[in-house]
Scaffold this active site. Structure first.
Site, PDB file in Angstrom:
ATOM      1  N   ARG A 205      -9.678   3.388  -7.428  1.00 55.57           N
ATOM      2  CA  ARG A 205      -8.944   3.195  -6.189  1.00 55.57           C
ATOM      3  C   ARG A 205      -9.974   2.945  -5.096  1.00 55.57           C
ATOM      4  O   ARG A 205     -11.004   3.617  -5.042  1.00 55.57           O
ATOM      5  CB  ARG A 205      -8.127   4.463  -5.854  1.00 55.57           C
ATOM      6  CG  ARG A 205      -7.216   4.935  -6.974  1.00 55.57           C
ATOM      7  CD  ARG A 205      -6.117   3.959  -7.272  1.00 55.57           C
ATOM      8  NE  ARG A 205      -5.395   3.595  -6.055  1.00 55.57           N
ATOM      9  CZ  ARG A 205      -4.806   2.431  -5.870  1.00 55.57           C
ATOM     10  NH1 ARG A 205      -4.886   1.506  -6.780  1.00 55.57           N
ATOM     11  NH2 ARG A 205      -4.179   2.194  -4.760  1.00 55.57           N
TER      12      ARG A 205
ATOM     13  N   GLU B 124       0.826  -1.209   0.000  1.00 56.08           N
ATOM     14  CA  GLU B 124       0.000   0.000   0.000  1.00 56.08           C
ATOM     15  C   GLU B 124       0.863   1.263   0.000  1.00 56.08           C
ATOM     16  O   GLU B 124       0.595   2.212  -0.737  1.00 56.08           O
ATOM     17  CB  GLU B 124      -0.923   0.027   1.225  1.00 56.08           C
ATOM     18  CG  GLU B 124      -1.860  -1.167   1.352  1.00 56.08           C
ATOM     19  CD  GLU B 124      -2.863  -1.283   0.210  1.00 56.08           C
ATOM     20  OE1 GLU B 124      -2.978  -0.343  -0.587  1.00 56.08           O
ATOM     21  OE2 GLU B 124      -3.513  -2.337   0.126  1.00 56.08           O
TER      22      GLU B 124
ATOM     23  N   ASN C 133       1.180   3.920  -3.146  1.00 55.03           N
ATOM     24  CA  ASN C 133       0.893   5.356  -2.989  1.00 55.03           C
ATOM     25  C   ASN C 133       1.988   6.218  -3.610  1.00 55.03           C
ATOM     26  O   ASN C 133       1.708   7.206  -4.285  1.00 55.03           O
ATOM     27  CB  ASN C 133       0.763   5.716  -1.505  1.00 55.03           C
ATOM     28  CG  ASN C 133      -0.642   5.474  -0.987  1.00 55.03           C
ATOM     29  OD1 ASN C 133      -1.551   5.175  -1.748  1.00 55.03           O
ATOM     30  ND2 ASN C 133      -0.812   5.610   0.316  1.00 55.03           N
TER      31      ASN C 133
END
Lengths: 146, 110
Positions: free
Chosen positions: A107, A49, A53
């Site tokens: 997303r 994650e 990002n």
């Protein structure tokens, strides 16, 4: 950082294929602690994650550097994911579940929620146009059942 | 039919999507493109994600499934089969059980 054990620092390009690479690195790093499958999965997800990002948000359509630092004390593992991208205007808002700046890009808005859920500590620092650093800690208790 | 990171099969109005490997942001870009072309061509009434060969899904993978639900959720049911216990846990945190049937696979060493 002299009090920490086995300090590893890796720098890589912010391209999608390095999301999997980062997961492999962190898996290998904690292997010696004999993690449970759940602990391994948790840390892989949290790292995935954070790196995603950096790839998607921090550098947008450009390629920049992502730095991954790994260090530990005993069974406590520290992972820092650092970029020098565009930064986050409002960190608290970005960390709200389901918040996304890219709803049309499918997303799920769960990146920070997963980082929080699957680690024991999460600290996010960001400065607009300077970059973001994500600090995560996880205690690996391991498979002590057998 | 197999394309890159998944095989696809359309049978009696059911589209089977069988990805292999990790479903992360990197993978979902390709998965989305292929899946949507099969959905458009086949107009399935049910999409079955067979996750037998998947051991890792992150929030991008969740976004991929939720995206298919948004694209065709009204006209088409969704189902996930052979889901590993760890992936099922992620699905549950994300609330995917509210939009689809999730069948967990048994681990071989269980």
């Amino acid at each position: 950082m002299s009090d920490y054990e086995n300090v590893v620092e890796i720098s890589f390009d912010s391209i999608p294929e390095n999301e999997g690479f980062a997961r492999m690195i962190v898996s290998s790093y904690i292997l010696g602690l004999n993690p449970s499958l759940e602990e391994l999965q948790d840390l892989k997800t949290a790292v995935s994650e954070a790196v995603t990002n950096s790839v998607i948000h921090a550098y947008r359509d450009n390629v920049g550097k992502v730095i991954m630092k790994l260090y530990k004390v005993d069974r406590r593992v520290y992972v820092d994911i650092i970029d020098e991208g565009m930064g986050i205007d409002d960190v608290n808002r970005a960390m709200e579940p389901m918040f996304t700046t890219k709803p049309d890009a499918e997303r799920s808005g769960m990146g920070f929620s997963f980082m929080e859920l699957f680690t024991d500590k999460l600290v996010v620092e960001s400065k607009p146009s300077q970059g973001t650093s994500v600090h995560m800690e996880k205690i690996i208790n391991g498979n002590n059942l057998s | 039919m197999s394309e890159n990171c998944a095989s696809y099969e359309l049978k009696d109005g059911v589209l089977y999507i069988c990805p292999f490997g990790d479903i992360d942001h990197d993978k979902t870009v390709k998965l989305r493109e292929c899946s949507d072309s099969f959905i458009e061509r086949g107009k399935p009434h049910l999409i079955v994600f067979d996750l037998e060969r998947v051991d890792f899904v992150d929030s991008a993978g969740i976004g991929f499934i939720m995206g298919r639900y948004r694209t065709c959720g009204r006209k088409c049911g969704l189902k996930a089969i052979n889901v590993s216990p760890y992936v099922a846990r992620i699905f549950k945190y994300a609330g995917l059980h509210q939009i689809m049937d999730i069948q967990v696979r048994r681990d071989k060493n269980e």
